[in-house]
Every structure is written in structure tokens, then in C-alpha cells.
Design an enzyme around this catalytic site. Structure first.
Site, PDB file in Angstrom:
ATOM      1  N   ASN A 117      -3.013  11.433  14.148  1.00  0.00           N
ATOM      2  CA  ASN A 117      -2.929  12.878  14.333  1.00  0.00           C
ATOM      3  C   ASN A 117      -3.522  13.291  15.674  1.00  0.00           C
ATOM      4  O   ASN A 117      -4.517  12.731  16.128  1.00  0.00           O
ATOM      5  CB  ASN A 117      -3.660  13.595  13.192  1.00  0.00           C
ATOM      6  CG  ASN A 117      -3.028  13.280  11.849  1.00  0.00           C
ATOM      7  OD1 ASN A 117      -1.906  12.784  11.802  1.00  0.00           O
ATOM      8  ND2 ASN A 117      -3.741  13.549  10.764  1.00  0.00           N
ATOM      9  N   VAL A 118      -2.897  14.302  16.279  1.00  0.00           N
ATOM     10  CA  VAL A 118      -3.316  14.757  17.600  1.00  0.00           C
ATOM     11  C   VAL A 118      -3.978  16.130  17.528  1.00  0.00           C
ATOM     12  O   VAL A 118      -4.311  16.722  18.544  1.00  0.00           O
ATOM     13  CB  VAL A 118      -2.103  14.807  18.562  1.00  0.00           C
ATOM     14  CG1 VAL A 118      -1.556  13.405  18.817  1.00  0.00           C
ATOM     15  CG2 VAL A 118      -0.982  15.707  18.021  1.00  0.00           C
ATOM     16  N   HIS A 153      -2.789   8.397  18.972  1.00  0.00           N
ATOM     17  CA  HIS A 153      -1.612   9.056  19.560  1.00  0.00           C
ATOM     18  C   HIS A 153      -2.003  10.177  20.521  1.00  0.00           C
ATOM     19  O   HIS A 153      -1.190  11.051  20.815  1.00  0.00           O
ATOM     20  CB  HIS A 153      -0.690   9.573  18.455  1.00  0.00           C
ATOM     21  CG  HIS A 153       0.048   8.469  17.739  1.00  0.00           C
ATOM     22  ND1 HIS A 153       0.830   8.686  16.631  1.00  0.00           N
ATOM     23  CD2 HIS A 153       0.124   7.144  17.985  1.00  0.00           C
ATOM     24  CE1 HIS A 153       1.344   7.528  16.220  1.00  0.00           C
ATOM     25  NE2 HIS A 153       0.926   6.578  17.014  1.00  0.00           N
ATOM     26  N   CYS A 208      -3.690  18.963  41.665  1.00  0.00           N
ATOM     27  CA  CYS A 208      -2.639  18.795  42.684  1.00  0.00           C
ATOM     28  C   CYS A 208      -1.434  19.711  42.459  1.00  0.00           C
ATOM     29  O   CYS A 208      -0.464  19.652  43.217  1.00  0.00           O
ATOM     30  CB  CYS A 208      -2.187  17.339  42.740  1.00  0.00           C
ATOM     31  SG  CYS A 208      -1.104  16.865  41.374  1.00  0.00           S
TER      32      CYS A 208
END
Ligand code: APR
Ligand code: ZN
Length: 298
Positions: A117-118, A153, A208
Site C-alpha cells: 500500500n502507498v 510500492h 529543476c
């Protein structure tokens, strides 16, 4: 003989005894762990976002072709996760990851949570426990506990530069992640045109100014911590599998590997899942109910 007689045990006291004698314990978690917190799972009823298959959006190719659509999908998931609270399943695993607590259920054991799980809810659970129990805060913030949570993940709240020469990564919980995405998380009907956002208005690298991407692992990319996870899996004598369909590798193979080396496997899932007939224990039901019971933490 009936199939039941060969199948996994559903006996909680027997699992508790196995837990007690286990020394190297791992848990492998999936989307079902967060379902009770209101985070949709991938396969099954929650697997569609707008009219798209959630998995089709989780690839580098999808991002390259339609960064605006993919960012809208991740913005939606970030907003859901930001609003969500850990459920008793997260809290039980977080409690169990604290050595002084775990000693009562599994004396002398080590433990790692390998999560697919993220959403960050397992870490949020640890923080909530630290807030509620100041006497545990130092232990919770120690590397032993912090490094035992492996978000293989990636993390929804990481934002990463797509310019390889830069590669800047930052933890960013801004809501919305950028002004142009505000409001696009709302579900809209099929007939409504999809909001189109110019690439310049999508999240940009703060170093950047190149296009940034969500810091998650997409299909075809290498999960995080693989060396550490391989070592943990090869040493584990108990693998607790929670709320995963066990269809996405490498995570889907960990339980099998543990069993191959003589370790035990316990599956906690709402429903039947891939390979669960081979498990030593199978507890069908909502993990937010079964897990706190099984870990002796309710
Ligand atoms: N308690 C326990 N299990 C549950 C619950 C619940 N309350 N609700 C759902 N489940 C189970 C479902 O039965 C299913 O087996 O959770 C599982 C969720 O499976 P998936 O949606 O396939 O999620 P997961 O296994 O985590 O997917 C793996 O695939 O899409 C990719 O990268 C993404 O990390 C994800 C990976
Ligand atoms: Zn950059």
C-alpha cells in the site's frame, strides 16, 4: 475425505500458539488492509476510476502518454489517503511492530511489515499510537520500528523528478499537490469532458522545474527494498498475509517461499484469495476485525 480436512486451519487459539513460538515474523499487506479506511481496492468493485481500469493507469507508459490523466488519478488517491484514518487492522500491525508490546504475544521475535500500500496509513497508525502513548514514543521513533515498515510500492506522498539527471524526490502532503489539480478528484459522469491540464501546470520538480511524477512503483518498475525483503522472507518462520489478492509479484510469492522453507502462513482476507488453500491458517472476514483478535491486540 472432505476438502476441509486438508485445508487451512481456522482455529484462532492454534494460530496464537504458532505466533507465540515464532521468532522471525513478516506480514505482507495489500489494499484490503486499507479498505475499512475508505481506500478503494484495485481488483473487484473499487477497481475503476472514472471509466478507466486503475491498473492501466499505473504504468510509466500511461504517464508518458497522458501525464494529465495519470496525475488526476494520483491526485484523487492522495486526497482520499489524506482524508483517511488508520483502521484497527493498521493499528494492530503497528502495535505489533513495537518490540515491548510484541514480547507478550511473540517473545523474542522480530517483525517486519511489507506493505504494497502507498497510502501511508500504516505509518499514520504508528504516529497515532505514539501520540496516544507518550511512553512508547521513543521506541516507536527508533530505527528498529521505523525501518521495520517497508512500503515496497513506494509512497503516494512522494513526488519525484522525471529528469533522470536530477531525480529529486520530496515528501509532499500538499492538498492539492498543485493548484491546477484542485477539484479534479471529484467523480464526474462519463459524458462530462475530462479536465485537461497543460504539462506546465502539473506538479514540477522544485529543484529543476522538470515534470514531476508520483513516487510510487508502477507496473514494470522495481519495488523498493527488494534485497532487505528477500532476506526477511528467506529467514521468516511465520508469514501473515493481509488483504491482498496475491496476484502481483514479487509480493504474491513471499508466502509460498516462507512455506517452502518450513515456515507457516496465515491468510487474513475478506474473501478467498490466490493460493490461500495452501495456507496453514485462513481467517476469512474483515481484517480490521480478525487481525486485532489474532494478534491479541483488541
Ligand atoms: N479485510 C481483508 N481483506 C479485504 C478487505 C477487508 N476489509 N476488503 C477487501 N479485502 C481483500 C480482497 O478480497 C482482495 O483479496 O483485499 C484484496 C485486495 O486485492 P487487490 O485489490 O488486488 O489489492 P492488492 O493485492 O494490494 O494489489 C496489489 O496491485 O494494483 C497493484 O500496485 C497495486 O499494490 C497494488 C498491487
Ligand atoms: Zn528535478
Amino acid at each position: 475425505m472432505s476438502e476441509e480436512e486438508h485445508g487451512p486451519s481456522t482455529d484462532m487459539p492454534s494460530f496464537t500458539a504458532t505466533l507465540k513460538s515464532s521468532k522471525r515474523i513478516i506480514a505482507v499487506a495489500g489494499a484490503g488492509l486499507s479498505a475499512a479506511s475508505g481506500i478503494p481496492t484495485f481488483r473487484g468493485a473499487g477497481g475503476l476510476w472514472r471509466r478507466y481500469d486503475a491498473m492501466g493507469l499505473a504504468t510509466p507508459e500511461a504517464f508518458h502518454a497522458k501525464p494529465s490523466r495519470v496525475w488526476q488519478f494520483y491526485h484523487y488517491r492522495r486526497e482520499k489517503a489524506l482524508a483517511a484514518q488508520p483502521n484497527p487492522g493498521h493499528l494492530a500491525l503497528a502495535m505489533f511492530s513495537i518490540p515491548s508490546i510484541r514480547q507478550k504475544m511473540a517473545p523474542g521475535s522480530s517483525f517486519s511489515l511489507i506493505t504494497q500500500n502507498v497510502d501511508g496509513l500504516s505509518r499514520k497508525a504508528l504516529e497515532q499510537i505514539a501520540d496516544a502513548h507518550p511512553e512508547l514514543a521513543d521506541e516507536i521513533h527508533s530505527p528498529v520500528v521505523q525501518d521495520s515498515m517497508l512500503e515496497m510500492h513506494g509512497r503516494l506522498f512522494d513526488v519525484v523528478c522525471t529528469n533522470r539527471a536530477c531525480g529529486h524526490r520530496e515528501y509532499n502532503t500538499n492538498s492539492p499537490v498543485c493548484p491546477a489539480l484542485a477539484g479534479t478528484e471529484k467523480v464526474f459522469s462519463e459524458n462530462e469532458p475530462e479536465p485537461r491540464i497543460d504539462e506546465e501546470d502539473l506538479p514540477r520538480c522544485s529543484k529543476c522545474d522538470s515534470l514531476a511524477r508520483p513516487g510510487v512503483v508502477w507496473f514494470g518498475e522495481t519495488p523498493w527494498y527488494l534485497d532487505k525483503i528477500d532476506r526477511l522472507v528467506s529467514e521468516a518462520d511465520l508469514c501473515i498475509v493481509v488483504g491482498t489478492s496475491s496476484t502481483v509479484y514479487p509480493a504474491a510469492g513471499y508466502a509460498y517461499e516462507v512455506q517452502e522453507r518450513g515456515g507457516k502462513v496465515a491468510v487474513f482476507n475478506l474473501d478467498r484469495s490466490e493460493g490461500d488453500q495452501e495456507a496453514d491458517y485462513l481467517f476469512l472476514g474483515p481484517a480490521e476485525v480478525t487481525l486485532p483478535k489474532a494478534l491479541g491486540l483488541q
